[in-house]
Design an enzyme around this catalytic site. Structure first.
Site, PDB file in Angstrom:
ATOM      1  CG  LEU A 227      -1.923  -1.146   1.314  1.00 40.57           C
ATOM      2  CD1 LEU A 227      -2.760  -1.019   2.585  1.00 40.57           C
ATOM      3  CD2 LEU A 227      -2.814  -1.195   0.085  1.00 40.57           C
ATOM      4  N   GLY A 247       4.181   0.252   4.949  1.00 39.48           N
ATOM      5  CA  GLY A 247       5.564   0.602   5.244  1.00 39.48           C
ATOM      6  C   GLY A 247       5.704   1.256   6.608  1.00 39.48           C
ATOM      7  CG  ASP A 251      10.187   9.603   5.431  1.00 40.09           C
ATOM      8  OD1 ASP A 251       9.197  10.216   5.887  1.00 40.09           O
ATOM      9  OD2 ASP A 251      10.354   9.385   4.236  1.00 40.09           O
ATOM     10  CG  ASN A 253       8.376  15.159   2.966  1.00 39.81           C
ATOM     11  OD1 ASN A 253       7.878  14.190   2.405  1.00 39.81           O
ATOM     12  ND2 ASN A 253       8.317  16.368   2.468  1.00 39.81           N
ATOM     13  NE  ARG A 254      15.711  11.532   7.250  1.00 44.98           N
ATOM     14  CZ  ARG A 254      15.194  11.219   8.435  1.00 44.98           C
ATOM     15  NH1 ARG A 254      14.651  12.154   9.196  1.00 44.98           N
ATOM     16  NH2 ARG A 254      15.206   9.975   8.865  1.00 44.98           N
ATOM     17  CG  LEU A 273      -5.834   3.007   1.772  1.00 41.46           C
ATOM     18  CD1 LEU A 273      -5.907   3.606   3.173  1.00 41.46           C
ATOM     19  CD2 LEU A 273      -6.433   1.621   1.756  1.00 41.46           C
ATOM     20  CG  LEU A 287      -3.944   8.551   5.841  1.00 44.39           C
ATOM     21  CD1 LEU A 287      -4.775   7.409   5.263  1.00 44.39           C
ATOM     22  CD2 LEU A 287      -4.805   9.429   6.723  1.00 44.39           C
TER      23      LEU A 287
END
Length: 366
Positions: A227, A247, A251, A253-254, A273, A287
């Site tokens: 997903l 997953g 992170d 956003n890295r 989704l 999410l």
């Protein structure tokens, strides 16, 4: 003439004097070594800020640390409040008993003991039903995998955030009428160390694998579905034979598109989704792991995506219904959404989770 009365005047009169000519003053200036000429480094505002981090990343990290400090302060205040409430109730109970005669006191004590036994019996019954549902889910429930192979890309704080989300996932699954069969794969190293520190973790009715999901499901590779919001395939229904992978990555956003690239390299299917069919996200399209798990659990129960999204996704993140949008699912967003640099209070659906916390601590021990 030097004015010795005022230091400021003394400095002024001294500076006004013509320069003196002396053999001593004619000496060449002292040259410092290169090491002594170096300026001292500026102290970092926080030890966890790496010099190679961008300014935006540093701001997000500092914002996260302020949030963690605020959260710890609130936790301490809540603990102190509970302590005061417990003391107040004990005092009221003692005063109530002291105001009664012997016969009424014994009657009231027996009544309270009876109510406590009833609560314990009800709790024991609910626990038995919960364990039965989880055992059935392990036999024939929908397989949901949380991929923990990204632990080496996260800091200790980010790992702690992910562990917190996994705790929520287990508690949510235990309360669900139709629980899923949850797997933790790639569970090793510091991630495993943090998980094993959770009270009762060794009794959790989930699968804990140090191997990857590819190894754990090597005979069912065709059923693996990762997903990820980067996928072009929209998930319309849940296939009972499919093994859905989320997953586990906080992170900040890295790492863009990491899960999608991983799935492509491994040659497994991907899906996202169908949030865009029902919602337009008003803030960051992110999410958390536990929100994705809860959405899947709600859909297993109701078969209605719209109902599932509106039940789980916080109101502050919703835009207009029925418009096209997108949402990031399955890349283990931090409970405070620091991965996308959003507001820290967007944590794990924090408004929703605050109401759930009192029952989670008891349920995760089962």
């Amino acid at each position: 003439m030097i004015n010795w009365c005022k230091i400021g005047a003394w400095k002024t009169s001294l500076l006004a004097q013509p320069p003196l000519h002396s053999p001593l003053l004619a000496q060449p200036p002292i040259i410092l070594s290169p090491f002594l000429q170096m300026e001292p480094p500026e102290p970092l505002q926080n030890d966890q800020i790496a010099p190679s981090m961008s300014k935006n990343a540093q701001k997000r990290l500092l914002k996260q640390q302020r949030f963690e400090a605020k959260k710890a302060e609130k936790k301490a205040q809540m603990k102190e409040h509970k302590k005061r409430e417990a003391e107040r109730k004990r005092t009221e109970w003692a005063e109530k008993l002291a105001s009664l005669d012997e016969e009424e006191r014994e009657k009231l004590i027996e009544q309270r003991k009876g109510m406590r036994r009833e609560r314990m019996e009800k709790r024991s019954e609910e626990k038995g039903q919960k364990l039965e549902r989880l055992q059935q889910a392990r036999a024939n429930g929908q397989n949901v995998v949380i991929d923990l192979e990204f632990a080496h890309l996260m800091t200790s704080t980010e790992l702690s955030s992910l562990v917190q989300q996994i705790m929520y996932c287990y508690a949510l699954n235990g309360r669900c009428p139709m629980p899923a069969h949850i797997w933790l794969t790639g569970c090793k190293g510091e991630m495993q160390d943090q998980l094993t520190r959770i009270p009762g973790y060794d009794r959790w009715l989930i699968e804990k694998e140090d191997k990857s999901y590819i190894e754990s499901f090597k005979d069912q590779k065709e059923n693996l579905v990762y997903l990820t919001a980067d996928s072009e395939n929209v998930l319309d229904v849940l296939d009972p034979k499919a093994i859905y992978i989320i997953g586990g990555l906080v992170d900040r956003n890295r790492w863009k598109g990491l899960t999608m690239n991983k799935a492509n390299e491994q040659g497994i299917k991907t899906a996202k989704l169908p949030i865009g069919s029902y919602l337009k996200m008003s803030s960051s399209q992110v999410l958390t792991v536990n929100q994705v798990v809860e959405i899947l659990l709600k859909f297993l129960e109701s078969g209605d995506w719209k109902h599932s999204f509106f039940e789980v996704i916080p109101l502050r993140k919703r835009g207009e219904a029925g418009t096209e949008g997108n949402a990031e699912e399955g890349e283990g967003k931090d409970e405070d959404e620091t991965e996308a640099g959003a507001d820290d209070e967007d944590s794990i659906g924090m408004d929703d989770q605050k109401a759930k916390r009192p029952c989670i601590s008891a349920e995760i021990k089962a």
